[in-house]
Design an enzyme around this catalytic site. Structure first.
Site, mmCIF file in Angstrom:
data_model
loop_
_atom_site.group_PDB
_atom_site.id
_atom_site.type_symbol
_atom_site.label_atom_id
_atom_site.label_comp_id
_atom_site.label_asym_id
_atom_site.label_seq_id
_atom_site.Cartn_x
_atom_site.Cartn_y
_atom_site.Cartn_z
ATOM 1 N N VAL A 21 -11.993 -10.224 3.229
ATOM 2 C CA VAL A 21 -12.976 -9.595 2.346
ATOM 3 C C VAL A 21 -13.207 -8.178 2.873
ATOM 4 O O VAL A 21 -12.938 -7.888 4.045
ATOM 5 C CB VAL A 21 -14.316 -10.376 2.283
ATOM 6 C CG1 VAL A 21 -14.137 -11.683 1.528
ATOM 7 C CG2 VAL A 21 -14.891 -10.615 3.659
ATOM 8 N N SER A 22 -13.692 -7.304 2.006
ATOM 9 C CA SER A 22 -13.832 -5.892 2.374
ATOM 10 C C SER A 22 -15.102 -5.581 3.159
ATOM 11 O O SER A 22 -15.129 -4.659 3.959
ATOM 12 C CB SER A 22 -13.791 -5.018 1.123
ATOM 13 O OG SER A 22 -12.568 -5.200 0.455
ATOM 14 N N LEU A 23 -16.177 -6.342 2.927
ATOM 15 C CA LEU A 23 -17.472 -6.033 3.535
ATOM 16 C C LEU A 23 -17.984 -7.172 4.387
ATOM 17 O O LEU A 23 -17.711 -8.345 4.115
ATOM 18 C CB LEU A 23 -18.507 -5.724 2.446
ATOM 19 C CG LEU A 23 -18.157 -4.596 1.460
ATOM 20 C CD1 LEU A 23 -19.164 -4.583 0.332
ATOM 21 C CD2 LEU A 23 -18.113 -3.260 2.171
ATOM 22 N N GLN A 26 -19.884 -9.913 2.579
ATOM 23 C CA GLN A 26 -19.165 -10.814 1.686
ATOM 24 C C GLN A 26 -18.748 -12.096 2.417
ATOM 25 O O GLN A 26 -18.557 -12.090 3.628
ATOM 26 C CB GLN A 26 -17.927 -10.114 1.112
ATOM 27 C CG GLN A 26 -18.271 -8.975 0.164
ATOM 28 C CD GLN A 26 -17.039 -8.226 -0.309
ATOM 29 O OE1 GLN A 26 -16.131 -7.946 0.460
ATOM 30 N NE2 GLN A 26 -17.014 -7.893 -1.590
#
Length: 197
Positions: A21-23, A26
């Site tokens: 996931v990017s963050l 998340q």
């Protein structure tokens, strides 16, 4: 079944999962659940933007792979930063005889249909690289003819002024924002700020 081993039973194979996931905020749960259901023996996961070149957990996974292993991810965009990056990774898998599966996209490189789809993706990626390169060269040539100084000028204020001119000039040539940001070496917010001035 979809995840049945495609290689000889004499070769000890491993099923590796990769989730991203990017963050930090998340959750990886959806991806991890799907990878466990796909019977992945080892899962590498990380919370890091796909735009970053270095993804430590992906690198660890790539270093573990041996002939006959499988790499499984939940979705294509979890693995690659771009179409070109994705195609490069899958090409590496193919060279090492690594099976690749994308659960949500229904891709399994042990099947003929998926191999055809990936070959089409490779053609599109090659075309995209050529197109960006040609557009960049053409825009730089046009900018030079109009007297726009490219490169790093001396002095902070002059540098900013020059970059602003470059942005506006390249924008007028019809280049896309990400292409201009790459050429001029600026961030997305800076790009939009320079266009406003």
């Amino acid at each position: 079944m979809f995840f049945a081993p495609a290689f000889s039973q004499n070769i000890p194979v491993m099923k590796y999962g990769y989730a991203r996931v990017s963050l930090e905020s998340q959750s990886l749960d959806l991806q991890l659940d799907a990878l466990k259901k796909a019977q992945c023996e080892v899962i590498f996961s990380e919370k890091i933007s796909g735009r970053k070149k270095e993804r430590p957990e992906l690198l660890k996974l790539l270093n573990k792979l041996q002939k006959g292993d499988s790499v499984i991810c939940y979705k294509l965009d979890r693995l690659g930063r771009s179409l070109v990056d994705l195609v490069n990774l899958i090409s590496q898998f193919e060279e090492k005889e690594i099976r690749f599966v994308s659960i949500s996209d229904g891709i399994d490189t042990s099947t003929t249909g998926s191999k055809l789809l990936l070959n089409i993706m490779m053609c599109i990626a090659d075309f995209e690289v050529s197109l960006v390169s040609e557009r960049t060269k053409a825009a730089l040539e046009a900018a030079k003819k109009r007297g726009v100084k490219l490169g790093r000028p001396k002095g902070i204020s002059k540098r900013m002024q020059n970059k602003r001119k470059q942005v506006k000039s390249l924008f007028a040539e019809g280049l896309r924002p990400f292409e201009i940001q790459k050429i001029v070496g600026i961030s997305k917010p800076t790009y939009y700020r320079y266009l406003e001035v």
